[in-house]
Design a protein around this motif. Sequence first.
Motif, short mmCIF file in Angstrom:
data_model
loop_
_atom_site.label_atom_id
_atom_site.label_comp_id
_atom_site.label_asym_id
_atom_site.label_seq_id
_atom_site.Cartn_x
_atom_site.Cartn_y
_atom_site.Cartn_z
N GLN A 81 -6.92 -7.27 12.40
CA GLN A 81 -6.10 -6.09 12.68
C GLN A 81 -5.06 -5.86 11.58
OE1 GLN A 81 -6.40 -3.88 15.20
NE2 GLN A 81 -4.63 -2.68 14.47
N VAL A 82 -4.41 -6.94 11.16
CA VAL A 82 -3.37 -6.82 10.14
C VAL A 82 -3.96 -6.40 8.80
CG1 VAL A 82 -1.69 -8.12 8.76
CG2 VAL A 82 -1.80 -8.45 11.24
N LEU A 83 -5.02 -7.07 8.37
CA LEU A 83 -5.60 -6.79 7.06
C LEU A 83 -6.30 -5.43 6.99
CD1 LEU A 83 -7.07 -10.30 6.16
CD2 LEU A 83 -4.93 -9.27 5.38
N SER A 84 -6.65 -4.85 8.14
CA SER A 84 -7.32 -3.54 8.15
C SER A 84 -6.35 -2.38 8.40
CB SER A 84 -8.42 -3.51 9.21
OG SER A 84 -7.89 -3.72 10.49
N THR A 85 -5.08 -2.70 8.69
CA THR A 85 -4.11 -1.63 8.99
C THR A 85 -2.83 -1.72 8.17
OG1 THR A 85 -3.23 -2.92 10.85
CG2 THR A 85 -4.93 -1.30 11.35
N VAL A 86 -2.45 -2.91 7.72
CA VAL A 86 -1.19 -3.11 6.99
C VAL A 86 -1.47 -3.33 5.52
CG1 VAL A 86 0.89 -4.52 6.80
CG2 VAL A 86 -0.13 -4.11 9.05
N PRO A 87 -0.89 -2.51 4.64
CA PRO A 87 -1.10 -2.71 3.19
C PRO A 87 -0.51 -4.04 2.72
CG PRO A 87 -0.18 -0.54 3.66
CD PRO A 87 -0.07 -1.33 4.93
N VAL A 88 -1.25 -4.73 1.91
CA VAL A 88 -0.79 -5.97 1.28
C VAL A 88 -0.72 -5.72 -0.22
CG1 VAL A 88 -1.26 -8.41 0.88
CG2 VAL A 88 -1.86 -7.37 3.08
N PHE A 89 0.50 -5.76 -0.75
CA PHE A 89 0.75 -5.40 -2.15
C PHE A 89 0.23 -3.99 -2.45
CE2 PHE A 89 0.23 -10.10 -2.25
CZ PHE A 89 1.54 -10.43 -2.56
N LYS A 137 -2.13 -2.31 -0.93
CA LYS A 137 -3.56 -2.07 -0.77
C LYS A 137 -4.06 -2.64 0.56
CE LYS A 137 -8.03 -2.94 -3.02
NZ LYS A 137 -8.71 -3.61 -4.15
N ILE A 138 -4.90 -1.87 1.26
CA ILE A 138 -5.55 -2.36 2.48
C ILE A 138 -6.71 -3.26 2.08
CG2 ILE A 138 -6.80 -1.73 4.57
CD1 ILE A 138 -3.96 -0.89 4.76
N LEU A 139 -6.63 -4.53 2.44
CA LEU A 139 -7.66 -5.49 2.01
C LEU A 139 -8.99 -5.29 2.74
CD1 LEU A 139 -5.56 -8.78 1.68
CD2 LEU A 139 -6.18 -7.12 -0.09
N LEU A 140 -8.93 -4.81 3.98
CA LEU A 140 -10.17 -4.53 4.73
C LEU A 140 -10.19 -3.05 5.09
CD1 LEU A 140 -10.25 -7.60 7.20
CD2 LEU A 140 -11.44 -7.35 5.01
N PRO A 141 -10.75 -2.21 4.20
CA PRO A 141 -10.76 -0.76 4.45
C PRO A 141 -11.41 -0.43 5.79
CG PRO A 141 -11.51 -1.26 2.23
CD PRO A 141 -11.41 -2.56 2.95
N PRO A 142 -10.74 0.36 6.63
CA PRO A 142 -11.28 0.68 7.97
C PRO A 142 -12.66 1.33 7.94
CG PRO A 142 -8.97 1.31 7.80
CD PRO A 142 -9.41 0.93 6.42
#
Length: 261
Positions: free
Chosen positions: A22-30, A32-37
């Motif tokens: 949920q976090v990696l698909s909704t919250v940008p990290v640096f 960028k979204i690491l897991l594009p929805p």
Amino acid sequence: MSRPTLFALQVLVAVVCIVLWQVLSTVPVFGKILLPPFFFSNPFDVFSQIVKWFASGVIWKHLGITLAESILAFVIGSLGGVLVGFWFARQPIVAAVFDPYVKMVNALPRVVLAPIFALWLGLGIWSKVALGVTLVFFIVFFNVYQGVKEVSRTVLDNGRMLGMSERQLMQHVYWPSALSWMFSSLHTSVGFAVVGAVVGEYLGSAAGLGYLIQQAEGVFDVAGVFAGMFVLSAFVILIDFGVTLVERRLLVWRPTVDGRG
């Protein structure tokens, strides 16, 4: 480790994976979204799709069809594997004659067989059942065959010395020896029975979980694909739990891991 503690750790692993997803698909990290929805969806959308399916009732028809196909494949494949495995183990000459043919058939890619079964048996449930049987049969067959072959020669000699007939040896020596191997294979076979049904539905069907997944994939509905896979996973766990209950009932004589009967 106690059973509640083990269950809590298993649930914890699932929770951590879902939260990370949920976090990696909704919250940008640096930035960028690491897991594009678009490619990975997110747990909330997947859960919403599952709730929608069950609330509307659309899932029950597909679930029932896949359940019927999987159970038929599991039962037919398991019975065939047990019977032929026992027969081959007790008849070494028969096993030696058919050995290369068994290996040859087992080596055939099951995905290649799926369209052949569809051609022979049509797009109904039996083509899916046949595909599942080819997966289940060999798993059970090889385990039962090995379980019977692993019977201690000393135990057999002692039984014969005590005057046991072949029927009594089968009931009290060969069968208990094969049971542990058989149930070990059945736990694996549950998943393969469902895989056979779903792959068959995916390649050609008008209903079933495989059909739902194929339809969702066709319109790039990633949430629908993941929802189908989660329902399928829960489905397999429930069937495997049923196998575990039967195993505990039939193997009451076997010591537990901590050494208690």
